[in-house]
Design an enzyme around this catalytic site. Structure first.
Site, PDB file in Angstrom:
ATOM      1  N   HIS A 210       0.797  -1.235   0.000  1.00  0.00           N
ATOM      2  CA  HIS A 210       0.000   0.000   0.000  1.00  0.00           C
ATOM      3  C   HIS A 210       0.827   1.282   0.000  1.00  0.00           C
ATOM      4  O   HIS A 210       0.276   2.368  -0.112  1.00  0.00           O
ATOM      5  CB  HIS A 210      -0.925   0.027   1.225  1.00  0.00           C
ATOM      6  CG  HIS A 210      -0.208   0.369   2.497  1.00  0.00           C
ATOM      7  ND1 HIS A 210       0.573  -0.544   3.164  1.00  0.00           N
ATOM      8  CD2 HIS A 210      -0.111   1.524   3.205  1.00  0.00           C
ATOM      9  CE1 HIS A 210       1.085   0.027   4.240  1.00  0.00           C
ATOM     10  NE2 HIS A 210       0.698   1.287   4.284  1.00  0.00           N
TER      11      HIS A 210
HETATM   12  C1  UD1 Z   1      -2.180   5.419   6.006  1.00  0.00           C
HETATM   13  C2  UD1 Z   1      -0.872   5.919   6.634  1.00  0.00           C
HETATM   14  C3  UD1 Z   1       0.208   4.844   6.496  1.00  0.00           C
HETATM   15  C4  UD1 Z   1      -0.284   3.510   7.038  1.00  0.00           C
HETATM   16  C5  UD1 Z   1      -1.582   3.135   6.316  1.00  0.00           C
HETATM   17  C6  UD1 Z   1      -2.118   1.803   6.781  1.00  0.00           C
HETATM   18  C7  UD1 Z   1      -0.396   8.342   6.480  1.00  0.00           C
HETATM   19  C8  UD1 Z   1       0.394   9.362   5.769  1.00  0.00           C
HETATM   20  N1  UD1 Z   1      -0.377   7.110   5.950  1.00  0.00           N
HETATM   21  O1  UD1 Z   1      -1.946   5.294   4.604  1.00  0.00           O
HETATM   22  O2  UD1 Z   1       1.331   5.242   7.235  1.00  0.00           O
HETATM   23  O3  UD1 Z   1       0.707   2.526   6.810  1.00  0.00           O
HETATM   24  O4  UD1 Z   1      -2.544   4.164   6.575  1.00  0.00           O
HETATM   25  O5  UD1 Z   1      -3.264   1.466   6.097  1.00  0.00           O
HETATM   26  O6  UD1 Z   1      -0.997   8.649   7.478  1.00  0.00           O
HETATM   27  N2  UD1 Z   1      -9.396   4.697   2.128  1.00  0.00           N
HETATM   28  C9  UD1 Z   1     -10.575   4.025   2.084  1.00  0.00           C
HETATM   29  N3  UD1 Z   1     -11.106   3.578   3.249  1.00  0.00           N
HETATM   30  C10 UD1 Z   1     -10.492   3.765   4.446  1.00  0.00           C
HETATM   31  C11 UD1 Z   1      -9.280   4.451   4.464  1.00  0.00           C
HETATM   32  C12 UD1 Z   1      -8.736   4.907   3.315  1.00  0.00           C
HETATM   33  O7  UD1 Z   1     -11.164   3.824   1.035  1.00  0.00           O
HETATM   34  O8  UD1 Z   1     -11.041   3.317   5.480  1.00  0.00           O
HETATM   35  C13 UD1 Z   1      -8.808   5.212   0.893  1.00  0.00           C
HETATM   36  C14 UD1 Z   1      -8.779   6.729   0.898  1.00  0.00           C
HETATM   37  O9  UD1 Z   1      -9.909   7.266   0.326  1.00  0.00           O
HETATM   38  C15 UD1 Z   1      -7.555   7.053   0.122  1.00  0.00           C
HETATM   39  C16 UD1 Z   1      -6.659   5.861   0.351  1.00  0.00           C
HETATM   40  O10 UD1 Z   1      -7.466   4.804   0.844  1.00  0.00           O
HETATM   41  O11 UD1 Z   1      -7.843   7.114  -1.253  1.00  0.00           O
HETATM   42  C17 UD1 Z   1      -5.508   6.171   1.251  1.00  0.00           C
HETATM   43  O12 UD1 Z   1      -5.953   6.474   2.587  1.00  0.00           O
HETATM   44  P1  UD1 Z   1      -5.059   7.388   3.582  1.00  0.00           P
HETATM   45  O13 UD1 Z   1      -5.600   7.300   4.948  1.00  0.00           O
HETATM   46  O14 UD1 Z   1      -4.889   8.721   2.994  1.00  0.00           O
HETATM   47  O15 UD1 Z   1      -3.624   6.742   3.560  1.00  0.00           O
HETATM   48  P2  UD1 Z   1      -3.147   5.222   3.558  1.00  0.00           P
HETATM   49  O16 UD1 Z   1      -2.572   4.945   2.232  1.00  0.00           O
HETATM   50  O17 UD1 Z   1      -4.212   4.302   4.057  1.00  0.00           O
END
Ligand code: UD1
Length: 386
Positions: A210
């Site tokens: 991820h």
């Molecule tokens: C975040 C953390 C990362 C951690 C990871 C574990 C930061 C900078 N990054 O990254 O350190 O390793 O979580 O998962 O804080 N999304 C969903 N549903 C959710 C959560 C996210 O669909 O419940 C989607 C969001 O819309 C977005 C993407 O996933 O498009 C990324 O989510 P985001 O929380 O921004 O960062 P992660 O890549 O999950």
């Protein structure tokens, strides 16, 4: 110590935070001098990225939910800060405990220290020395501002010393994630998650993917998927797909690659118990996650980390972890399958008792804290804008 239990916030935001917060929440809930409140910023909100972990780990519904959700880094960080500032002003805790390195970790730290509220960072001092990682910026910022730095390993202590942290702020407490694993071990061992795919224990590998550096560039993502496909021809692989990766695959038109590899089993993200059951039964792990590098070292399972660096170097020097470029994946997997891999040993204080050490440390520091958190009044709007 004051007669009234001290209010302590435990901040959780994203999937890897829940298994760090859970053992501590349970430990603090058992002592009479502390009233722990679970604060969920809402950074992760899907059931299988958040709610499933709360119920698996016996955590209550969050006492405070900031409901911030996704967004750009600035939007997410700022959203958490604005919402958390109000919550802190409404009912200030004596201490705020933040964990890990996600955007909410840094945002809540900055907000609390500016109000004069004490902050402790659990999992402090880890450094990848790679400033292109958002997590590295969050780690630097959090450790620069927090009052108390609870570290998992001696390399973290050394990093903090090099950065000039006062040694009085730093305490080596060990790795809290493994407390969750030990707390849940009987349930995990009974789960037999591999059966869902008709697999046998030690007859498959588990994959997580991820990191922005791996999934946000179409060429890199395609190269990794092809390498996974080749490896899956030798050893079946299970890949619970992170929402970020799922959305990039759709955006880049790469979803078809998943269907081209019969040995690659793709599924939705799993809850804590199912995922750890899958890991415990696996022959090897392929990952870019931080936590899985530690869990596999603890369990003695070979870990092939698809990153050029790690903020957890102890998993390389003492554990079962190796950094692997996608082009080397097939060769490295063959070595692991042939048993040509470090056996590793468990680092000191990775023993399932970190929550006890953290609780004792907090107790000592609460003796020094004012009975109720004294909150510095916020600056008038004009002054704050300067
Ligand atoms: C975040 C953390 C990362 C951690 C990871 C574990 C930061 C900078 N990054 O990254 O350190 O390793 O979580 O998962 O804080 N999304 C969903 N549903 C959710 C959560 C996210 O669909 O419940 C989607 C969001 O819309 C977005 C993407 O996933 O498009 C990324 O989510 P985001 O929380 O921004 O960062 P992660 O890549 O999950």
């Amino acid at each position: 110590m004051s007669a009234r239990p001290a209010l302590v916030h435990l901040v959780a935001a994203a999937r890897p935070n829940f298994m760090k917060v859970a053992p501590l929440w349970h430990a603090l809930n058992r002592v009479d001098w502390c009233r722990p409140l679970l604060v969920h910023t809402g950074q992760h909100y899907d059931h299988n990225m958040s709610g499933a972990f709360l119920s698996d780990l016996g955590l209550p519904s969050p006492h405070l939910h900031l409901g911030v959700g996704s967004g750009s880094h600035a939007q997410q960080t700022a959203g958490v800060m604005v919402a958390y500032e109000q919550a802190l002003l409404d009912r200030p805790p004596a201490w705020v405990i933040v964990v890990g390195d996600v955007n909410s970790t840094a945002a809540c730290t900055l907000t609390a220290v500016k109000l004069g509220i004490k902050v402790a960072h659990l999992e402090a001092g880890l450094r990848s020395f790679d400033r292109s990682m958002p997590e590295e910026i969050n780690r630097l910022l959090t450790d620069a501002c927090a009052d108390l730095l609870w570290t998992p390993s001696p390399d973290a202590d050394q990093n903090l010393a090099r950065e000039g942290a006062d040694p009085a702020r730093v305490e080596l407490v060990g790795n809290i994630m493994l407390d969750s694993l030990e707390m849940m071990r009987p349930v995990i061992e009974a789960a037999r998650a591999w059966e869902r795919w008709g697999l046998k224990p030690k007859g498959y590998g588990v994959v997580t993917l991820h990191r922005p550096a791996n999934v946000d560039d179409p060429l890199t993502l395609e190269a990794i998927l092809r390498a996974l496909g080749e490896t899956a021809a030798r050893l079946p692989l299970v890949l619970p797909l992170h929402p970020r990766t799922a959305s990039r695959l759709a955006q880049f038109g790469l979803e078809r690659l998943l269907g081209e590899s019969p040995g690659l089993h793709v599924c939705q993200p799993l809850g804590y118990t199912s995922f750890m059951s899958l890991v415990m039964g696996s022959r090897l792990a392929i990952t870019d996650s931080g936590g899985l590098q530690e869990e596999t070292t603890y369990l003695g399972i070979p870990c092939l980390t698809l990153r050029p660096n790690t903020e957890r170097p102890i998993t390389l020097t003492q554990g079962t972890n190796r950094l692997v470029h996608p082009t080397e994946l097939g060769q490295a997997a063959a070595q692991a399958l042939a048993g040509r891999w470090a056996k590793g040993r468990r680092p000191r204080f990775w023993d399932g008792r970190t929550a006890e050490r953290v609780t004792a440390s907090l107790g000592r520091h609460l003796d020094q804290a004012p009975a109720s958190g004294e909150v510095r009044p916020p600056l008038p709007r004009q002054a704050a804008a300067i």
